[in-house]
Design a protein around this motif. Structure first.
Motif, short mmCIF file in Angstrom:
data_model
loop_
_atom_site.label_atom_id
_atom_site.label_comp_id
_atom_site.label_asym_id
_atom_site.label_seq_id
_atom_site.Cartn_x
_atom_site.Cartn_y
_atom_site.Cartn_z
N VAL A 68 -2.10 -4.75 -11.94
CA VAL A 68 -2.64 -4.53 -13.10
C VAL A 68 -3.55 -3.56 -12.73
O VAL A 68 -4.49 -3.30 -11.96
N GLY A 69 -3.31 -2.31 -13.63
CA GLY A 69 -4.10 -0.95 -13.37
C GLY A 69 -4.80 -0.74 -14.89
O GLY A 69 -4.05 -1.23 -15.94
N HIS A 70 -5.85 -0.44 -14.93
CA HIS A 70 -6.58 0.00 -16.28
C HIS A 70 -6.89 1.43 -16.29
O HIS A 70 -7.38 1.96 -15.23
N SER A 71 -6.69 2.15 -17.42
CA SER A 71 -6.97 3.40 -17.78
C SER A 71 -6.20 4.37 -16.68
O SER A 71 -4.90 4.32 -16.38
N ALA A 72 -6.98 5.04 -15.95
CA ALA A 72 -6.30 6.10 -15.02
C ALA A 72 -5.77 5.30 -13.86
O ALA A 72 -4.83 5.74 -13.33
N ALA A 73 -6.34 4.12 -13.50
CA ALA A 73 -5.62 3.20 -12.39
C ALA A 73 -4.09 2.67 -12.73
O ALA A 73 -3.69 2.12 -12.07
N CYS A 74 -3.65 2.85 -13.83
CA CYS A 74 -2.39 2.68 -14.33
C CYS A 74 -1.41 3.32 -13.32
O CYS A 74 -0.43 2.73 -12.90
N THR A 75 -2.00 4.73 -13.05
CA THR A 75 -1.03 5.51 -12.12
C THR A 75 -1.14 4.82 -10.58
O THR A 75 0.02 4.79 -10.00
#
Length: 227
Positions: A68-75
């Protein structure tokens, strides 16, 4: 199922404190990460260091995992799927999208003394922060961790096209699923346009639902991990 949880810029693993118990109650094992350079005391971390931390968490799980990535951490979540396409069962993206190859990871704001500090709430006025009250804004701003320049300005690269086979669920908080679909169809999100399985789900919140809608977010994550 193990669920590796990666919060976005300026946040550490404690961002998931209200989501994790709800996930446990739904039968999953949350693995919230504190990334190198965002909570571990290191100011010289690189994007490669953060990717390595995520991949290590994936490798440590006994079975396949949801990342699971949120915001920039989707990358970061997508980079984990690229690095371990056979071990990542699904990816969930909350309020963000994978960077296009060749783009900087997250060079959104000025670098000062080798880091990108939280720019203040004026930058996020509107749908992003509409559901955050004054106390929540103060707590987040006070706890914000500057992102090392070696993370924010690093160039994103991928290496394994099998990432496109990994099922993706996009949680759409401050924008609608219809808007996200239009961006994909228009070619604005090339990585997701190439992904073979993309589901879009709505969540009535701002950009940080782990703080404002933790129970609802946990249910969406659990659904994404079992579909």
């Amino acid at each position: 199922m193990d669920m590796v949880l990666i919060a976005g810029l300026w946040l550490d693993g404690s961002a998931w404190d209200d989501v994790s118990p709800a996930l446990e109650g739904l039968g999953h094992r949350p693995v919230p990460l504190t990334l190198p350079g965002q909570g571990d005391g290191s100011s010289s971390a690189t994007l490669d260091d953060q990717v390595a931390a995520v991949v290590a968490a994936v490798d440590a799980a006994p079975d396949r995992v949801t990342v699971v990535g949120h915001s920039a951490a989707c990358t970061l979540a997508w980079l984990a799927a690229d690095a371990r396409p056979d071990k990542v069962a699904s990816v969930v993206l909350i309020g963000g999208f994978p960077s296009t190859p060749g783009e900087a990871y997250a060079a959104f704001f000025p670098m000062v003394d080798g880091a990108m500090a939280f720019p203040g709430w004026e930058t996020f006025e509107g749908p992003d922060a509409a559901d955050l009250d004054a106390d929540a804004r103060a707590r987040m701003a006070d706890g914000a961790i500057p992102v090392p320049e070696g993370v924010a300005t690093a160039t994103v690269t991928y290496s394994d096209d099998r990432r496109y086979d990994v099922p993706v669920t996009m949680v759409c908080p401050e924008y609608s699923p219809a808007e996200a679909r239009a961006w994909i169809d228009a070619g604005d999100l090339p990585e997701l346009a190439k992904a073979k399985h993309v589901d879009l789900v709505d969540l009535d919140s701002g950009h940080w639902p782990m703080f404002t809608r933790p129970a609802e977010l946990a249910r969406l994550l659990a659904d994404a991990a079992t579909t």
